[in-house]
Design an enzyme around this catalytic site. Structure first.
Site: not given
Length: 751
Positions: A19, A37
């Site tokens: 990320r 996520n």
């Protein structure tokens, strides 16, 4: 023109800095949107110039974060979405977990530099990690991989750690394991009475190094479980550890302080160097030829010319290594045969009589794991995985599976593992051990139940070994009743065969399977272990075997190589047997042999018999000891000087004939080294010739015998160009692969 897209990634994409990597890449390409996520992996929504988004997606897929592994990816245009900027947003869990679990990673170079730099605020902090390294599976409670779903959540970040966590330009941007000495995990040193040794944290590792130097045994709580450590150059203290651990001969692993130190003492090839420095950081078994160090070799690796070596892979081990000027034994923190210990209470209770001191910490280890072990063959540098655990488990990303069923495979009895297919991913547990041990069995059942809870899925199909007395089989049967699952028994060696077929995706090919190991319950209720199978059109047929011989005294046979020799010996070898057995034993065992109806084709027991007739050993103190010592007795080989000890028939070959001809060479004074080389040559040529006779050009090999890297090298050297050999790639050839093989059998055979 602005367009919006939904981008998805699955695979090893959580807990690997994916990320924050996406965030910084999005800013470079002038994109707005979100990344999070979810239960399937990583989800991105973004708006921007389509050309920029295309370039962004291409860069992400071709150059992902270093420890990530992308399994699937997709990009779909969506309705227009409006974003003010690009953000990492909190993870959402809208369904059941459906992504690979992230294994633990060795400390990266940047974090190693941090803990060694006096100017850095993490100087000497043993639990320093970032998005590229640190514990993952060891501390996982549930998924998605967020701090709140791990045991590290007990340590709230201080202001400085939070600032790093929120800073896009920082390496610890969104690092879920981020801590420091102010807010993080605490170390303490105690003696074996449980009394705390008062010492400044800055001097802690100097103190431990001094204690090791003075001849103490120390139980060190690593991030995946306890290690028992001592000075590997001190023969008395290594022998003391052997005695206390009840481990008379099995070799210990040795931790070297640095690669530079190691290379002064041991010659390493490129593959070993790469493996020792990898994120998985396994123990490597290396040759001791031209060894130049001061290790107490006879105590560390009794009677062996090879050594298991490792380098520091956590902050704890690195900080200790920085204070050491000698290598240390670093063996699993347990009594021989028991599972690795991971709690402070258990360590003090069970290792109190073993260790003089304990280095402990207050991070809870959710999934204890042993170190993984690999070996590369001498001539062809073929990788053989001996133990698949830390750094690899619980992922298996290469499986080609397309099934709606929830399948749980219980594996074998020795070197047990479980395999679970609850979604579109396959999970294979870390090595668990021998289920004869009560504590190992408990960890096996706990791991199974943990998998079921973690994925919130009950198995619909449970697969077990055909052996009715395996603990894994019995537990699987109980679980099938409890969950109302369909139960299927799968023959041990067919599971080995389908494990290799599955690793190489060979289910559309015609393949010869050669499965050589110690034991497995056969379809004819005899003990198999030297099998030739054909595979074609989703059918397996046993087309050859090692000619049966007597299986004597159950498990005792695998522990006493002399019994294998007794089973295979002819009358002319009576004088050799009289040296190995008392007259009463010969009389009693002779009677048992005359009455025996249980037969075996085991190549593992044939190795034992060869070790016995050559007076290498008559008793195994650990599994496979005779076979290891046998291979250890040869340093090199020349195929031009080799001969075969038996004739190949259309059904296989005879172990009795091999022993008979070895006996002749013993009597003729042929060197032990040449006899062993001839024996391995016999096996290799029989495998290749059998494939020619039966019309196969592809051979898949599995079973513990193929941990013998000399045999592997011989096969590779002897194989003609038209024959392709398939060894295990990411799994061990031993029984650890049984759970995967059971699953592959169920999905592909006789469907």
């Amino acid at each position: 023109m602005i367009k919006s897209y939904k981008i998805s990634f699955s695979g090893q994409v959580q807990g690997v800095g994916f990320r924050p990597y996406v965030y910084n890449l999005a800013l470079k390409f002038n994109l707005k949107g979100t990344v999070s996520n979810n239960e399937d992996g990583v989800l991105i929504f973004t708006s921007g110039n389509p050309q920029n988004i295309s370039a962004f997606y291409k860069k992400l897929t071709e150059f992902p974060p270093p420890i990530s592994k992308i399994k699937t990816k997709s990009i779909i245009e969506t309705e227009n979405l409006i974003f003010e900027d690009f953000r990492i947003i909190p993870s959402t869990k809208n369904g059941q977990l459906n992504l690979p679990l992230t294994p633990d990673f060795a400390i990266c170079k940047d974090c190693k530099n941090d803990i060694e730099n006096p100017e850095n605020r993490r100087y000497n902090y043993a639990f320093t990690t970032c998005v590229n390294c640190g514990p993952r599976w060891a501390i996982t409670q549930t998924f998605p991989f967020e701090r709140s779903n791990t045991s590290i959540d007990e340590f709230p970040m201080c202001a400085k750690c939070k600032k790093e966590y929120n800073s896009p330009i920082n390496r610890r941007f969104h690092s879920q394991t981020n801590t420091c000495s102010t807010c993080g995990i605490q170390l303490k040193l105690i003696n074996n009475l449980g009394e705390t040794i008062k010492i400044e944290q800055s001097n802690l590792f100097k103190k431990i190094a001094a204690l090791l130097s003075e001849g103490n045994i120390i139980g060190i709580k690593n991030t995946s479980g306890y290690l028992l450590c001592c000075n590997a150059e001190n023969p008395k203290i290594v022998q003391k550890l052997r005695n206390k651990k009840h481990r008379p001969n099995k070799p210990f692993a040795v931790l070297y302080p640095s690669l530079k130190f190691l290379q002064k003492e041991v010659i390493l090839n490129d593959k070993q160097l790469k493996s020792l420095a990898s994120a998985e950081r396994p123990i490597n078994i290396v040759s001791l030829e031209n060894y130049k160090g001061k290790l107490a070799l006879q105590q560390v690796a009794p009677n062996l010319n090879q050594l298991g070596i490792m380098l520091p892979y956590t902050g704890i081990l690195q900080l200790l290594a920085n204070e050491l000027n000698f290598p240390i034994v670093a063996t699993s923190g347990n009594i021989h045969g028991s599972p690795i210990i991971s709690t402070n209470g258990d360590a003090l209770e069970k290792l109190q009589q073993v260790a003089d001191y304990f280095l402990q910490h207050n991070l809870k280890i959710e999934h204890p794991q042993d170190d993984s072990v690999v070996k590369f063959s001498t001539k062809f540098q073929q990788k053989v995985l001996f133990r698949r655990s830390l750094g690899y488990a619980p992922n298996y990303l290469e499986a080609s599976i397309n099934s709606e069923e929830k399948i749980l495979a219980m594996g074998a009895h020795l070197k047990s593992t479980i395999a679970f297919y609850p979604n579109s991913n396959l999970y294979i547990s870390q090595y668990l051990g021998n289920l004869d041990n009560f504590d190992v069995y408990n960890r096996f059942t706990e791991t199974t139940e943990n998998f079921i809870q973690l994925f919130e899925q009950q198995p619909e199909i449970i697969l077990v070994d055909k052996h009715p007395m395996y603990q894994s089989t019995q537990f699987g049967k109980e679980l099938a009743k409890k969950t109302n699952s369909k139960l299927l028994e799968i023959q041990h060696h067919k599971a080995h065969f389908t494990a290799v077929l599955g690793e190489h995706n060979l289910f559309n090919e015609k393949v010869l399977g050669v499965i050589f190991d110690g034991t497995g319950f056969g379809d004819d209720e005899n003990i198999w272990g030297g099998e030739f199978f054909s595979y074609q059109n989703n059918k397996i047929e046993r087309i050859g075997q090692v000619e049966n011989f007597d299986w004597l005294l159950g498990d005792k046979m695998s522990k006493e190589p002399r019994l294998s020799l007794l089973s295979l010996a002819s009358e002319e070898m009576k004088s050799i047997l009289e040296q190995k057995f008392t007259s009463n034993e010969l009389k009693n065992y002779g009677y048992l042999k005359s009455q025996n109806k249980l037969k075996t084709s085991s190549v593992g027991r044939l190795f034992d018999a060869v070790a016995s007739i050559l007076n290498i050993t008559d008793f195994n103190t650990y599994e496979g000891e005779a076979a290891i010592l046998l291979e250890n007795s040869i340093s090199n080989y020349d195929l031009r000087t080799c001969k075969s000890y038996s004739q190949l028939t259309s059904l296989g070959f005879s172990a009795k004939e091999i022993i008979k001809n070895i006996y002749k060479d013993v009597e003729n004074g042929t060197s032990r080294e040449q006899i062993i080389t001839n024996f391995l040559f016999s096996l290799a040529t029989h495998i290749l010739n059998f494939s020619k006779v039966k019309g196969f050009t592809k051979i898949a090999l599995s079973g513990g015998v193929f941990q013998n890297t000399t045999l592997v090298d011989m096969l590779l050297e002897l194989a003609p160009k038209e024959i392709k050999l398939y060894f295990h790639k990411d799994l061990s050839p031993n029984d650890e692969n049984s759970s995967f093989g059971q699953l592959m059998y169920y999905l592909n055979i006789n469907k």
